[in-house]
Design a protein around this motif. Structure first.
Motif, short mmCIF file in Angstrom:
data_model
loop_
_atom_site.label_atom_id
_atom_site.label_comp_id
_atom_site.label_asym_id
_atom_site.label_seq_id
_atom_site.Cartn_x
_atom_site.Cartn_y
_atom_site.Cartn_z
N ALA A 5 -18.45 2.08 20.73
CA ALA A 5 -18.24 2.28 19.30
C ALA A 5 -19.47 1.83 18.51
O ALA A 5 -19.92 2.50 17.58
N LEU A 6 -20.02 0.69 18.90
CA LEU A 6 -21.22 0.18 18.24
C LEU A 6 -22.40 1.13 18.42
O LEU A 6 -23.12 1.42 17.47
N LEU A 7 -22.57 1.63 19.64
CA LEU A 7 -23.66 2.57 19.93
C LEU A 7 -23.50 3.84 19.09
O LEU A 7 -24.46 4.30 18.47
N THR A 8 -22.31 4.36 19.03
CA THR A 8 -22.05 5.57 18.25
C THR A 8 -22.31 5.34 16.77
O THR A 8 -22.97 6.15 16.11
N MET A 9 -21.82 4.23 16.25
CA MET A 9 -21.95 3.93 14.82
C MET A 9 -23.42 3.72 14.43
O MET A 9 -23.89 4.28 13.44
N LEU A 10 -24.14 2.92 15.20
CA LEU A 10 -25.51 2.59 14.82
C LEU A 10 -26.49 3.75 15.01
O LEU A 10 -27.44 3.88 14.25
N THR A 11 -26.26 4.59 16.00
CA THR A 11 -27.18 5.71 16.21
C THR A 11 -27.00 6.80 15.16
O THR A 11 -27.81 7.73 15.10
N LEU A 12 -25.98 6.69 14.33
CA LEU A 12 -25.85 7.62 13.21
C LEU A 12 -26.90 7.34 12.14
O LEU A 12 -27.23 8.21 11.34
N VAL A 13 -27.41 6.12 12.13
CA VAL A 13 -28.45 5.74 11.16
C VAL A 13 -29.79 6.32 11.61
O VAL A 13 -30.20 6.14 12.75
N LYS A 14 -30.44 7.04 10.71
CA LYS A 14 -31.72 7.66 11.03
C LYS A 14 -32.74 6.59 11.44
O LYS A 14 -32.92 5.59 10.76
N GLY A 15 -33.38 6.83 12.57
CA GLY A 15 -34.40 5.91 13.06
C GLY A 15 -33.90 4.89 14.07
O GLY A 15 -34.69 4.17 14.66
N ILE A 16 -32.58 4.80 14.25
CA ILE A 16 -32.02 3.88 15.24
C ILE A 16 -31.54 4.70 16.43
O ILE A 16 -30.67 5.55 16.30
N GLY A 17 -32.15 4.42 17.57
CA GLY A 17 -31.78 5.14 18.79
C GLY A 17 -31.06 4.25 19.78
O GLY A 17 -30.78 3.08 19.50
N VAL A 18 -30.77 4.80 20.92
CA VAL A 18 -30.02 4.10 21.95
C VAL A 18 -30.75 2.83 22.40
O VAL A 18 -30.14 1.77 22.54
N TRP A 19 -32.07 2.94 22.62
CA TRP A 19 -32.83 1.77 23.07
C TRP A 19 -32.73 0.63 22.05
O TRP A 19 -32.52 -0.52 22.42
N SER A 20 -32.86 0.96 20.76
CA SER A 20 -32.77 -0.06 19.71
C SER A 20 -31.41 -0.74 19.70
O SER A 20 -31.31 -1.97 19.55
N VAL A 21 -30.37 0.04 19.88
CA VAL A 21 -29.01 -0.53 19.91
C VAL A 21 -28.84 -1.42 21.13
O VAL A 21 -28.27 -2.52 21.04
N HIS A 22 -29.36 -0.99 22.28
CA HIS A 22 -29.26 -1.82 23.48
C HIS A 22 -29.96 -3.16 23.26
O HIS A 22 -29.44 -4.22 23.63
#
Length: 89
Positions: A5-22
């Protein structure tokens, strides 16, 4: 929130990708079981550790690192340190 859920929510923000969320989950939220499959240092560490000829693909990373569960964040940290000690990064 759980990891997905966190990965899905944060990657909706432009400029934030999977690596950044990890990285956020590992270093800011201190979640113990995050495997950053797109991180070059972790991939290179897994390649050397398991004696692979090529960098592992994401699916292969999941399979190889399954045994690290529930501490894949710690395993990732060790891969970064391993690469550092080898002078690869």
């Amino acid at each position: 929130m759980d990891d997905e859920a966190l990965l899905t929510m944060l990657t909706l923000v432009k400029g934030i990708g999977v690596w950044s969320v990890h990285m956020f989950m590992i270093f800011s939220l201190r979640r113990p079981d995050v495997l950053p499959i797109g991180d070059l240092g972790v991939r290179k560490g897994v390649k050397l550790l398991y004696g692979l000829k090529e960098l592992p693909k994401p699916l292969e990373m999941d399979e190889l690192c399954e045994k690290w569960r529930p501490y894949r964040s710690v395993g990732s940290w060790y891969m970064w340190k391993y690469m550092d000690a080898k002078g690869v990064l």
